[in-house]
Design an enzyme around this catalytic site. Sequence first.
Site: not given
Ligand code: NOJ
Length: 543
Positions: A60, A102, A168, A170, A198, A200, A205, A242
Amino acid sequence: MKELWYKNAIIYSLDVETFMDSDGDGVGDFPGLTNRLDYLSALGITCLWLLPFYPSPNRDNGYDVMDYYNIDPRLGTLGDFVEFMHQAGERGMRVVIDLVVNHTSNQHPWFLAARSDKNSRYRNYYVWSENPPKTDPEQLMFPDVEDSIWEYDEQANAYYLHHFYKEQPDLNIANPAVREEICKIMGFWLELGVSGFRIDAAPFLIKGIGIEGADPEHMQAFLTEMEEFVSSRQSNAVLLAEANVDPDQIPIYFSKGDRMHILFNFLLNQYMFLALARQESSPLRDGLKILPDIPPVCQWLNFVRHHDELTLDRINSSKRKEIFAAFAPDETMQIFGHGIRRRLPPMMGGNRRRIELIYSLLFTLPGTPMLRYGEEIGMGDDLSLEGRNSVRTVMQWSDAPNGGFSTAASDDLARPAIATGEYGYKKVNVAAAQRDPDSLINWMDRAIRIRKQCPELGRGKWHILETDSPAVFAHCCDWEGRTVIAVHNLADKPCTATLKSNEYTHLFDLFGDRIYESLAADSPSIPLEAYGYRWFRVNREQY
Ligand code: NOJ
């Protein structure tokens, strides 16, 4: 006490992998980025946000981390990172880095240990279930690829939670040991000089899905713990979350000013695109009005586009359809049913006047503005690339092969360059743009220079100004006895907007789409071109 440097910062987001390759292996790297710091500093950038640069299997785009204490060897070494930090500091630039906690990669040693041994201390770092509930489609972040947020792992003989790709898993934030690990990671990078993180996927989370007995207060309190930790190590460091959430959820993140310092303004972004699609100011006004008041140390981060899809999930489907019809009419331009996978210039049909209008909004809307690499030269997208990769092509520096990004063979690039067409690097590149006095980059340069002289926009109290023209969005920001007004005509027809209040006189032009005749001292009527914009300071004496 916090210095609040972020209230008047110009933030620039980039991915080291796609910015500049120094050694010809096709992958951008820290030495390449370091070489371009003069470029960024000359543009007026004061803070960089680096996308994840950690070792990663890259399922990712690096948001699947294998080692939080290192640099992806393709991008350089820790030594290269420290040199980069030093050089950024020399130029007065701060650096904020992505903190992706996360989830980890399924290749992270914690996960490998957790799945292979039920008694491992890492088992409880993740969220397991023997019999998970059915996934509600709303819970799926990547509905084009995944159909459940639970994946069965044979080795573990249990299901693990993953809100994003199955690669991924958690993390379990209810576990104090995981919280400690996260603070330790932040401590490490703060020692290396970063100015913040930042965060994410912040809402995921703290969600507590699948965690038995998870108490929402305890989950949310982790945001306070993070802030306490970060501030104790570096008083001016920031947490930028975010969190694309509904307005009533926003206080969870800002709280009393003791959790996240900055939030991406996802709501305003979506309402701005609705206003642009309708050529009417009312959605933008609505977008501002639904935002709750925020504590004095907190801030909104405004943006036009970033590295993900332009998400339209906070507005209803009929509004979303209006935006799709205006800016992404073809299904190939859309993603996940609620997003657009295009960069701005192609969305606007390359209309320079309209593009300027949008960046003028970005620089004046209450908050801190963020640009993403390539926006300053009007880079386009490549819809032939899969998913969100359409907007992740490499930076276009010159008309040399690969846009000057790398001397590698074009097939060997980490991500492709846009080679042909209106947005190909032969036409759109930094070198050509810098030579052209009328280029977008030279416009940005001026816009940023003036923006930096208007701290009212980042720090002040704002309010919307009423006009007699539905296409015109006008607002005003006051700070320490000084006032800036910005007026934007969202429509493709010229107009004269008359301010309903005559409280503001002696409007002195600071910036605009052209040089307008100065307004008479007591005139509330403001002529504007189609897609025209003007920034004023109230009272010439204040200039
Ligand atoms: C937000 C990120 O900006 C995005 O690119 C990502 O796929 C997800 N979080 C998962 O980490």
